[in-house]
Design a protein around this motif. Structure first.
Motif, short mmCIF file in Angstrom:
data_model
loop_
_atom_site.label_atom_id
_atom_site.label_comp_id
_atom_site.label_asym_id
_atom_site.label_seq_id
_atom_site.Cartn_x
_atom_site.Cartn_y
_atom_site.Cartn_z
N ALA A 259 -31.40 21.40 -1.36
CA ALA A 259 -31.84 22.54 -0.53
C ALA A 259 -30.83 22.80 0.59
O ALA A 259 -31.17 22.72 1.78
CB ALA A 259 -33.22 22.26 0.04
N PRO A 260 -29.58 23.15 0.23
CA PRO A 260 -28.56 23.33 1.27
C PRO A 260 -28.84 24.55 2.16
O PRO A 260 -28.24 24.68 3.22
CB PRO A 260 -27.26 23.52 0.47
CG PRO A 260 -27.70 23.96 -0.88
CD PRO A 260 -29.04 23.35 -1.13
N ASP A 261 -29.76 25.40 1.72
CA ASP A 261 -30.16 26.52 2.59
C ASP A 261 -31.04 26.01 3.73
O ASP A 261 -31.20 26.69 4.74
CB ASP A 261 -30.89 27.60 1.77
CG ASP A 261 -32.07 27.02 0.99
OD1 ASP A 261 -31.99 25.84 0.53
OD2 ASP A 261 -33.09 27.73 0.85
N LYS A 262 -31.63 24.82 3.56
CA LYS A 262 -32.54 24.29 4.60
C LYS A 262 -31.94 23.12 5.38
O LYS A 262 -32.07 23.06 6.60
CB LYS A 262 -33.85 23.87 3.95
CG LYS A 262 -34.65 25.06 3.42
CD LYS A 262 -36.11 24.73 3.26
CE LYS A 262 -36.98 25.97 3.19
NZ LYS A 262 -36.55 26.93 2.17
N PHE A 263 -31.31 22.19 4.68
CA PHE A 263 -30.74 21.02 5.36
C PHE A 263 -29.34 20.74 4.81
O PHE A 263 -29.12 20.81 3.61
CB PHE A 263 -31.63 19.78 5.15
CG PHE A 263 -32.98 19.87 5.80
CD1 PHE A 263 -33.12 19.64 7.16
CD2 PHE A 263 -34.11 20.20 5.06
CE1 PHE A 263 -34.37 19.72 7.78
CE2 PHE A 263 -35.36 20.29 5.67
CZ PHE A 263 -35.49 20.06 7.03
N ARG A 264 -28.41 20.42 5.71
CA ARG A 264 -27.05 20.05 5.28
C ARG A 264 -26.57 18.84 6.07
O ARG A 264 -26.83 18.74 7.27
CB ARG A 264 -26.07 21.20 5.54
CG ARG A 264 -26.28 22.36 4.59
CD ARG A 264 -25.19 23.39 4.73
NE ARG A 264 -25.68 24.66 4.21
CZ ARG A 264 -25.05 25.82 4.34
NH1 ARG A 264 -23.91 25.88 5.02
NH2 ARG A 264 -25.56 26.92 3.83
N LEU A 265 -25.83 17.97 5.40
CA LEU A 265 -25.26 16.81 6.09
C LEU A 265 -24.08 17.25 6.95
O LEU A 265 -23.31 18.14 6.56
CB LEU A 265 -24.78 15.78 5.07
CG LEU A 265 -25.82 14.79 4.54
CD1 LEU A 265 -25.16 13.85 3.54
CD2 LEU A 265 -26.48 14.00 5.67
N ILE A 266 -23.97 16.63 8.11
CA ILE A 266 -22.79 16.84 8.96
C ILE A 266 -22.05 15.50 9.02
O ILE A 266 -22.55 14.53 9.59
CB ILE A 266 -23.19 17.26 10.39
CG1 ILE A 266 -23.86 18.64 10.35
CG2 ILE A 266 -21.97 17.27 11.31
CD1 ILE A 266 -24.34 19.12 11.72
N ALA A 267 -20.86 15.47 8.40
CA ALA A 267 -20.07 14.23 8.42
C ALA A 267 -18.72 14.46 9.09
O ALA A 267 -18.00 13.51 9.37
CB ALA A 267 -19.88 13.72 7.00
N SER A 268 -18.40 15.71 9.36
CA SER A 268 -17.10 16.03 9.98
C SER A 268 -17.28 17.17 10.98
O SER A 268 -18.31 17.86 10.97
CB SER A 268 -16.10 16.46 8.90
OG SER A 268 -16.53 17.69 8.33
N SER A 269 -16.28 17.37 11.81
CA SER A 269 -16.40 18.47 12.78
C SER A 269 -16.37 19.82 12.05
O SER A 269 -16.94 20.79 12.52
CB SER A 269 -15.30 18.38 13.85
OG SER A 269 -14.04 18.28 13.25
N GLY B 53 -36.14 36.22 7.45
CA GLY B 53 -36.88 35.20 6.71
C GLY B 53 -36.02 34.11 6.10
O GLY B 53 -36.52 33.06 5.73
N ASN B 54 -34.72 34.34 5.99
CA ASN B 54 -33.88 33.34 5.32
C ASN B 54 -33.65 32.10 6.18
O ASN B 54 -33.61 31.00 5.68
CB ASN B 54 -32.53 33.93 4.92
CG ASN B 54 -32.66 34.77 3.66
OD1 ASN B 54 -33.76 34.93 3.15
ND2 ASN B 54 -31.56 35.31 3.20
N GLY B 55 -33.46 32.32 7.45
CA GLY B 55 -33.28 31.18 8.35
C GLY B 55 -31.92 30.52 8.21
O GLY B 55 -31.04 31.00 7.51
N HIS B 56 -31.77 29.42 8.92
CA HIS B 56 -30.49 28.71 8.98
C HIS B 56 -30.65 27.27 8.52
O HIS B 56 -31.70 26.66 8.74
CB HIS B 56 -29.98 28.71 10.43
CG HIS B 56 -29.79 30.07 11.00
ND1 HIS B 56 -28.75 30.90 10.64
CD2 HIS B 56 -30.53 30.76 11.91
CE1 HIS B 56 -28.84 32.03 11.31
NE2 HIS B 56 -29.90 31.98 12.08
#
Ligand SMILES: [Zn+2]
Length: 371
Positions: free
Chosen positions: A112-122, A139-142
């Motif tokens: 679900a990359p539209d809802k949650f994404r990992l941050i491992a780099s700047s 409605g799409n959100g971030h």
């Protein structure tokens, strides 16, 4: 008189036990907190962990763009519930549990990359922030960015594993929860152990951020002295505003000064038990702990620092407490926005508020994450 209206700042929440809640209680954080509460009415989850304060729709409403998402397993001697999921007896078991939680973050951000994404780099961080600063179709959100934080390092069996944890996305490590093989912690005071000193040396080789939360004073003082990498306190309140609390869970002024000197940030926890000495769920009313108490702790850190560049938020929501144990102005994480007017009333300007809500954590992430 004209009251100035500040646009809603973005929030970075530096502490949430997302994977732990998903695996232990079956929570699904793509749902709103309200939906989760409805599904859990009368369940053991609510008895043990109270009503949820978190969910993707709430992150959207509150503009929570980044959360530090933990790997956390509970040592068996501190597990008080019948639900033994995410409880360990051996270091191997702790390792397996944290590894499983880390895979949960990989799966949820892949699916679900539209809802949650990992941050491992700047760069990952920049992409998330660009998204939040661009308009999206209604409605799409971030996507909410997740920075992985290991809380209690007993899942690290040998130091040679650190490279693998880093490769898989872990960026911050807190050596303690209660006392661990690495150092004295909450309820189990003590210094850094030999293993703990070796852990810190190896952590700095890998550019991990050290989280002093839960470390006993003695261990934290030494860590401030010997750790060469970046230092923060993701979730902890001010001991000097909690006199006679008889708990080593809060940061003394000495530790806050140390974190400030190392240009770190302290995340304040809006949990009533850490805002009013003796407050106990079921015994005390939520109304006894107004949200301005959270502003008091933020203000205390700013007074020590002499600026508004070292205070932040680390809610720890759903981390053993929920709706029943937070100030009455908070129904979900979105209501952290109610802190804006409280800080403004104390003279914090728009830029100060922005820094406290997100700018300070973001500046550290930009400095400490690999390119
Ligand atoms: Zn914690």
């Amino acid at each position: 008189m004209r009251s100035s209206i500040i646009p809603m700042p973005i929030i970075v929440d530096a502490h949430a036990d997302i994977a732990y809640n998903m695996l232990k209680y079956g929570r699904n954080y793509t749902r709103s907190a309200a939906e989760t509460r409805q599904l859990e009415v009368g369940s053991a989850t609510v008895i043990h962990n109270e009503d949820s304060l978190l969910g993707w729709p709430d992150y959207q409403r509150g503009q929570v763009a980044v959360i530090f998402s933990t790997l956390f397993a509970c040592p068996a001697r501190w597990s008080t519930t019948e639900n033994k999921s995410q409880v360990y007896k051996t270091f191997d078991e702790a390792h397996k549990l944290c590894r499983e939680q880390l895979m949960v973050y990989h799966r949820m951000t892949d699916s679900a990359p539209d809802k949650f994404r990992l941050i491992a780099s700047s760069r990952d961080l920049d992409l998330i922030l660009d998204h939040w600063h661009s308009p999206t179709p209604a409605g799409n959100g971030h996507p909410v960015g997740m920075v992985v934080l290991m809380e209690g390092a007993e899942c690290i069996c040998t130091l040679s594993e650190l490279n693998e944890w880093y490769e898989l996305g872990v960026r911050l490590i807190g050596p303690a929860w209660v006392g661990t093989r690495y150092c004295g912690g909450w309820n189990e005071p003590g210094p850094l152990t030999k293993d703990g000193r070796n852990l810190l040396a190896a952590m700095s080789d890998h550019d991990f951020v050290l989280d002093l939360s839960h470390m006993d004073e003695q261990a934290a003082v030494e860590a401030l002295d010997i750790y060469r990498g970046p230092i923060v306190g993701t979730h902890g309140n001010c001991l000097s505003l909690m006199p006679n609390s008889n708990s080593n869970r809060h940061f003394s002024d000495r530790i806050i000064e140390g974190i400030v000197e190392r240009d770190g940030v302290v995340g304040v926890v809006p949990y009533n038990g850490y805002l009013k000495v003796g407050w106990t769920v079921g015994k005390n009313e939520r109304a006894e702990v107004p949200l301005r108490y959270v502003a008091d702790h933020i203000d205390h850190i700013c007074q020590i620092a002499g600026d508004a560049l070292h205070a932040g938020i680390g809610s720890d929501f759903d981390g053993g407490f929920g709706l029943q144990s937070v100030p009455p102005e908070i129904d979900t994480v979105a209501d952290l926005q109610n802190l804006v007017s409280l800080l403004q009333a104390r003279g914090y300007n728009e830029m100060d508020v922005d820094n406290i809500f997100s700018g300070n954590w973001l500046a550290r992430l930009k400095r400490d994450l690999p390119k």
